[in-house]
Design a protein around this motif. Structure first.
Motif, PDB file in Angstrom:
ATOM      1  N   ASN A  98       0.811  -1.227   0.000  1.00  0.00           N
ATOM      2  CA  ASN A  98       0.000   0.000   0.000  1.00  0.00           C
ATOM      3  C   ASN A  98       0.843   1.274   0.000  1.00  0.00           C
ATOM      4  OD1 ASN A  98      -2.368  -1.526   0.073  1.00  0.00           O
ATOM      5  ND2 ASN A  98      -2.332  -1.651   2.297  1.00  0.00           N
ATOM      6  N   THR A  99       2.147   1.133  -0.284  1.00  0.00           N
ATOM      7  CA  THR A  99       3.037   2.296  -0.280  1.00  0.00           C
ATOM      8  C   THR A  99       2.704   3.225  -1.445  1.00  0.00           C
ATOM      9  OG1 THR A  99       4.799   0.966   0.706  1.00  0.00           O
ATOM     10  CG2 THR A  99       5.446   3.042  -0.342  1.00  0.00           C
ATOM     11  N   ALA A 100       2.549   4.505  -1.145  1.00  0.00           N
ATOM     12  CA  ALA A 100       2.273   5.509  -2.181  1.00  0.00           C
ATOM     13  C   ALA A 100       3.518   6.318  -2.522  1.00  0.00           C
ATOM     14  CB  ALA A 100       1.159   6.441  -1.719  1.00  0.00           C
ATOM     15  N   VAL A 101       4.314   6.642  -1.488  1.00  0.00           N
ATOM     16  CA  VAL A 101       5.504   7.480  -1.680  1.00  0.00           C
ATOM     17  C   VAL A 101       6.666   6.886  -0.887  1.00  0.00           C
ATOM     18  CG1 VAL A 101       6.517   9.796  -1.422  1.00  0.00           C
ATOM     19  CG2 VAL A 101       4.065   9.558  -1.904  1.00  0.00           C
ATOM     20  N   ILE A 102       7.843   6.862  -1.499  1.00  0.00           N
ATOM     21  CA  ILE A 102       9.065   6.564  -0.765  1.00  0.00           C
ATOM     22  C   ILE A 102       9.879   7.854  -0.755  1.00  0.00           C
ATOM     23  CG2 ILE A 102      11.103   5.096  -0.540  1.00  0.00           C
ATOM     24  CD1 ILE A 102       9.696   2.995  -2.211  1.00  0.00           C
ATOM     25  N   GLN A 103       9.936   8.494   0.402  1.00  0.00           N
ATOM     26  CA  GLN A 103      10.577   9.806   0.550  1.00  0.00           C
ATOM     27  C   GLN A 103      11.968   9.591   1.128  1.00  0.00           C
ATOM     28  OE1 GLN A 103       8.503  12.962   0.193  1.00  0.00           O
ATOM     29  NE2 GLN A 103      10.567  13.710  -0.157  1.00  0.00           N
ATOM     30  N   TYR A 104      12.991   9.962   0.357  1.00  0.00           N
ATOM     31  CA  TYR A 104      14.364   9.746   0.813  1.00  0.00           C
ATOM     32  C   TYR A 104      14.936  10.978   1.490  1.00  0.00           C
ATOM     33  CZ  TYR A 104      15.320   5.084  -0.884  1.00  0.00           C
ATOM     34  OH  TYR A 104      15.330   3.719  -1.030  1.00  0.00           O
ATOM     35  N   SER A 105      15.682  10.715   2.565  1.00  0.00           N
ATOM     36  CA  SER A 105      16.438  11.782   3.220  1.00  0.00           C
ATOM     37  C   SER A 105      17.664  12.091   2.378  1.00  0.00           C
ATOM     38  CB  SER A 105      16.860  11.347   4.624  1.00  0.00           C
ATOM     39  OG  SER A 105      17.764  10.250   4.543  1.00  0.00           O
ATOM     40  N   SER A 106      18.350  13.175   2.726  1.00  0.00           N
ATOM     41  CA  SER A 106      19.517  13.599   1.939  1.00  0.00           C
ATOM     42  C   SER A 106      20.700  12.681   2.114  1.00  0.00           C
ATOM     43  CB  SER A 106      19.922  15.022   2.340  1.00  0.00           C
ATOM     44  OG  SER A 106      20.334  15.034   3.692  1.00  0.00           O
ATOM     45  N   GLY A 107      20.763  11.988   3.245  1.00  0.00           N
ATOM     46  CA  GLY A 107      21.891  11.110   3.508  1.00  0.00           C
ATOM     47  C   GLY A 107      23.160  11.843   3.875  1.00  0.00           C
ATOM     48  N   SER A 108      23.025  13.083   4.405  1.00  0.00           N
ATOM     49  CA  SER A 108      24.200  13.897   4.722  1.00  0.00           C
ATOM     50  C   SER A 108      24.982  13.344   5.907  1.00  0.00           C
ATOM     51  CB  SER A 108      23.769  15.340   5.007  1.00  0.00           C
ATOM     52  OG  SER A 108      22.834  15.367   6.059  1.00  0.00           O
ATOM     53  N   THR A 109      24.324  12.563   6.765  1.00  0.00           N
ATOM     54  CA  THR A 109      25.016  12.019   7.939  1.00  0.00           C
ATOM     55  C   THR A 109      25.097  10.498   7.881  1.00  0.00           C
ATOM     56  OG1 THR A 109      22.932  12.003   9.165  1.00  0.00           O
ATOM     57  CG2 THR A 109      24.341  13.939   9.425  1.00  0.00           C
ATOM     58  N   GLY A 110      25.053   9.923   6.693  1.00  0.00           N
ATOM     59  CA  GLY A 110      25.102   8.483   6.535  1.00  0.00           C
ATOM     60  C   GLY A 110      24.249   8.081   5.352  1.00  0.00           C
ATOM     61  N   ASN A 111      23.982   6.790   5.220  1.00  0.00           N
ATOM     62  CA  ASN A 111      23.133   6.346   4.129  1.00  0.00           C
ATOM     63  C   ASN A 111      21.750   6.957   4.254  1.00  0.00           C
ATOM     64  OD1 ASN A 111      24.981   4.756   2.781  1.00  0.00           O
ATOM     65  ND2 ASN A 111      24.496   2.917   3.957  1.00  0.00           N
ATOM     66  N   PRO A 112      21.179   7.437   3.128  1.00  0.00           N
ATOM     67  CA  PRO A 112      19.832   8.008   3.181  1.00  0.00           C
ATOM     68  C   PRO A 112      18.814   6.946   3.553  1.00  0.00           C
ATOM     69  CG  PRO A 112      20.544   7.708   0.912  1.00  0.00           C
ATOM     70  CD  PRO A 112      21.741   7.428   1.763  1.00  0.00           C
ATOM     71  N   LYS A 113      17.727   7.379   4.168  1.00  0.00           N
ATOM     72  CA  LYS A 113      16.679   6.454   4.582  1.00  0.00           C
ATOM     73  C   LYS A 113      15.449   6.657   3.706  1.00  0.00           C
ATOM     74  CE  LYS A 113      18.094   6.228   9.452  1.00  0.00           C
ATOM     75  NZ  LYS A 113      17.705   6.509  10.850  1.00  0.00           N
ATOM     76  N   GLY A 114      14.878   5.548   3.263  1.00  0.00           N
ATOM     77  CA  GLY A 114      13.650   5.603   2.477  1.00  0.00           C
ATOM     78  C   GLY A 114      12.439   5.530   3.371  1.00  0.00           C
ATOM     79  N   VAL A 115      11.751   6.656   3.535  1.00  0.00           N
ATOM     80  CA  VAL A 115      10.554   6.724   4.382  1.00  0.00           C
ATOM     81  C   VAL A 115       9.372   6.160   3.599  1.00  0.00           C
ATOM     82  CG1 VAL A 115       9.005   8.258   5.641  1.00  0.00           C
ATOM     83  CG2 VAL A 115      11.458   8.753   5.571  1.00  0.00           C
ATOM     84  N   LEU A 116       8.749   5.117   4.128  1.00  0.00           N
ATOM     85  CA  LEU A 116       7.635   4.455   3.454  1.00  0.00           C
ATOM     86  C   LEU A 116       6.312   5.084   3.897  1.00  0.00           C
ATOM     87  CD1 LEU A 116       8.874   0.787   3.914  1.00  0.00           C
ATOM     88  CD2 LEU A 116       8.911   2.110   1.789  1.00  0.00           C
ATOM     89  N   ILE A 117       5.716   5.855   3.003  1.00  0.00           N
ATOM     90  CA  ILE A 117       4.459   6.537   3.294  1.00  0.00           C
ATOM     91  C   ILE A 117       3.339   5.807   2.560  1.00  0.00           C
ATOM     92  CG2 ILE A 117       3.175   8.698   3.076  1.00  0.00           C
ATOM     93  CD1 ILE A 117       5.880  10.144   3.131  1.00  0.00           C
ATOM     94  N   SER A 118       2.374   5.322   3.313  1.00  0.00           N
ATOM     95  CA  SER A 118       1.261   4.580   2.713  1.00  0.00           C
ATOM     96  C   SER A 118       0.178   5.536   2.230  1.00  0.00           C
ATOM     97  CB  SER A 118       0.673   3.594   3.723  1.00  0.00           C
ATOM     98  OG  SER A 118       0.001   4.303   4.757  1.00  0.00           O
ATOM     99  N   ALA A 119      -0.721   4.997   1.419  1.00  0.00           N
ATOM    100  CA  ALA A 119      -1.876   5.787   0.974  1.00  0.00           C
ATOM    101  C   ALA A 119      -2.730   6.195   2.166  1.00  0.00           C
ATOM    102  CB  ALA A 119      -2.696   4.979  -0.026  1.00  0.00           C
ATOM    103  N   ALA A 120      -2.834   5.317   3.177  1.00  0.00           N
ATOM    104  CA  ALA A 120      -3.607   5.646   4.381  1.00  0.00           C
ATOM    105  C   ALA A 120      -2.940   6.770   5.164  1.00  0.00           C
ATOM    106  CB  ALA A 120      -3.763   4.405   5.260  1.00  0.00           C
ATOM    107  N   ASN A 121      -1.596   6.751   5.254  1.00  0.00           N
ATOM    108  CA  ASN A 121      -0.879   7.859   5.896  1.00  0.00           C
ATOM    109  C   ASN A 121      -1.230   9.179   5.227  1.00  0.00           C
ATOM    110  OD1 ASN A 121       2.182   5.923   6.305  1.00  0.00           O
ATOM    111  ND2 ASN A 121       0.519   6.218   7.748  1.00  0.00           N
ATOM    112  N   LEU A 122      -1.202   9.189   3.901  1.00  0.00           N
ATOM    113  CA  LEU A 122      -1.504  10.409   3.147  1.00  0.00           C
ATOM    114  C   LEU A 122      -2.948  10.848   3.381  1.00  0.00           C
ATOM    115  CD1 LEU A 122       0.288   9.940  -0.296  1.00  0.00           C
ATOM    116  CD2 LEU A 122       0.599  11.835   1.287  1.00  0.00           C
ATOM    117  N   PHE A 123      -3.864   9.895   3.323  1.00  0.00           N
ATOM    118  CA  PHE A 123      -5.276  10.228   3.538  1.00  0.00           C
ATOM    119  C   PHE A 123      -5.478  10.908   4.885  1.00  0.00           C
ATOM    120  CE2 PHE A 123      -9.362   9.110   5.432  1.00  0.00           C
ATOM    121  CZ  PHE A 123     -10.251   9.605   4.493  1.00  0.00           C
TER     122      PHE A 123
END
Length: 484
Positions: free
Chosen positions: A159-184
């Motif tokens: 149900n993932t709608a968006v994978i929002q990545y951090s810049s990774g300035s302090t290590g490997n970037p993290k992929g934030v898993l945002i679901s359609a329900a989160n967005l709603f």
């Protein structure tokens, strides 16, 4: 609540038919979007994505300043395919892009034809990006081989709608898993609190790969049938006056910006012919909210009808699908002065001549915000600790890490306290400086320097600590000077 991206679109289908969007420059309109005119284009794009990649891996969206971004986003969601909004892949950022591809298994990226030509000049055959299908508004190039994608990639929840990545300035970037329900949940919450409807008019110069630009600047007006105008951050930087001038011209009701954006806007002089009387909500967020910057901005626009109560502080992060706390509509900025020494000791005590902090508002409906110590135990009001969040907008988790369940709390890494039901942010947990046993916030040092050295008042600056040859921590302060 379980919701797929296509079901999210179906829920807002009626409103989507009324939405109108324009991507603009400082001089003219670049492109316009209307769902009624774009239905066939969206269908064709969705079919193209499935033909290229039946596995429905995430699509990377590099489109920045055109309706192609919206077309591709809607095409992906109609077929329940996640999107990854990303900054244009310059030489400096290619490492981040390659990391994203290797983690997600993305096989398609979308980019406008102008930037595609520039990218072709700097393409690297050794980069995973060169193996992906490139989709522009004009054509599609299919790679000769996808053999490198035979390995397993991180599993993405359905149900993932968006994978929002951090810049990774302090290590490997993290992929934030945002679901359609989160967005709603987030969109519903914000629309109710800030009175967003079909009569609302939005304006944003924030980048679409940033959660504030994507969710507040683009998705919120889209889902509620509002008008929206989007300008690139580069155009705003070239002509800072354009923000206020466009707000006057388009009768904008809702906008948002970072503290640095308000700082730049507050240095401009605006013609008395302009009017901001239509603006009811102007969010200041995304960075440490400076009292002096907010007051300078208000002074710069008071003569053109800007309601000071429209300037509204908020706190949020991608991991909570943007908004966490905020001022309510027509609520003025709340500021308080706290004893600086006691703040360093971890407790907020009001003081007439202390550090002035701007409150980030109270928790939005359905969201619980509390402060915890280093062991994760709740702290009383006025005690400084890590900000923790619980609610329906909290992400599913980070890609490649353990998923969060409904009972999980989100530990933000931000330091703050609660006073009179308002959240005050004091700094970042990782950036807190400990010198001679004292807790020192970099923001304090920056404010002191800006207020006492006039030549550095408008400079960009950074403060951090290093260990010297005696293994003692020393303070380092860097300020960017004018080029001349």
């Amino acid at each position: 609540m379980t919701l797929t991206p296509s079901e999210l679109l179906n829920y807002f289908a009626n409103n989507l038919n009324f939405s109108s969007n324009q991507f603009i420059s400082t001089e003219s309109t670049l492109s316009s979007f209307s769902l009624l005119r774009a239905q066939q284009l969206i269908h064709n794009k969705a079919q193209l994505f499935n033909n290229i990649d039946p596995s429905r891996s995430p699509v990377i969206l590099f489109n920045q300043n055109s309706t192609e971004f919206l077309l591709n986003l809607l095409a992906c969601w109609q077929i329940d395919r996640p999107i990854i909004p990303a900054c244009l892949p310059s030489n400096r950022r290619i490492k981040l892009v390659n990391y994203i591809i290797n983690q997600t298994g993305s096989r398609i990226y979308c980019i406008d034809s102008k930037h595609a030509r520039a990218l072709r000049l700097q393409s690297d055959s050794n980069s995973p990006l060169s193996l992906l299908s490139q989709v522009t508004e004009l054509d599609c190039t299919t790679p000769s081989t996808l053999s490198s994608f035979s390995r397993q990639f991180e599993e993405i929840p359905p149900n993932t709608a968006v994978i929002q990545y951090s810049s990774g300035s302090t290590g490997n970037p993290k992929g934030v898993l945002i679901s359609a329900a989160n967005l709603f949940e987030s969109l519903e919450m914000m629309s109710n609190v800030w009175s967003i409807n079909r009569d609302s008019v939005f304006y944003s110069w924030l980048p679409l790969f940033h959660d504030l630009g994507l969710i507040f600047g683009l998705l919120l007006p889209l889902m509620y049938g509002s008008k929206s105008y989007i300008i690139s951050p580069a155009d705003f930087a070239k002509k800072p006056k354009s923000w206020i001038e466009h707000m006057s011209h388009f009768l904008v009701t809702h906008t948002a910006g970072s503290t640095s954006g308000y700082s730049i806007a507050g240095l401009q002089e605006y013609s008395a012919d302009l009017s901001l009387i239509s603006c009811v909500y102007s969010m200041i967020a995304a960075e440490h909210i400076s009292y002096s910057i907010s007051q300078r901005f208000l002074k710069s626009v008071e003569h053109i009808g800007f309601n000071p109560n429209a300037l509204s502080a908020a706190y949020g992060l991608a991991e909570s699908t943007l908004a966490v706390t905020g001022n309510r509509l027509n609520e003025p900025l709340i500021t308080s002065s706290f004893d600086a020494k006691r703040l360093q000791e971890g407790i907020a005590i009001p003081s007439d001549d202390g550090r002035i902090l701007v409150a980030s508002g109270s928790a939005l409906p359905g969201t619980d915000v509390f402060i915890v110590n280093c062991e994760g135990l709740p702290l009383p009001c006025q005690y400084v600790g890590e900000v923790a969040i619980h609610g329906p907008t909290v992400m599913q988790g980070y890609l490649g890490q353990s998923m969060l369940d409904n009972a999980s709390n989100l530990y933000t890494g931000d330091l703050g306290f609660i006073y009179n039901k308002q959240l005050y942010i004091t700094g970042r947990k990782k950036e807190l400086l400990i010198l001679n046993g004292k807790n020192i916030y970099p923001e304090d040092i920056e404010d002191i320097v800006k207020n006492h050295i006039l030549s550095l008042r408008e400079s960009t600056m950074v403060c951090f600590s290093v260990r010297n040859h005696l293994d003692l921590e020393s303070l380092v302060f860097i300020s960017e000077l004018p080029r001349h």
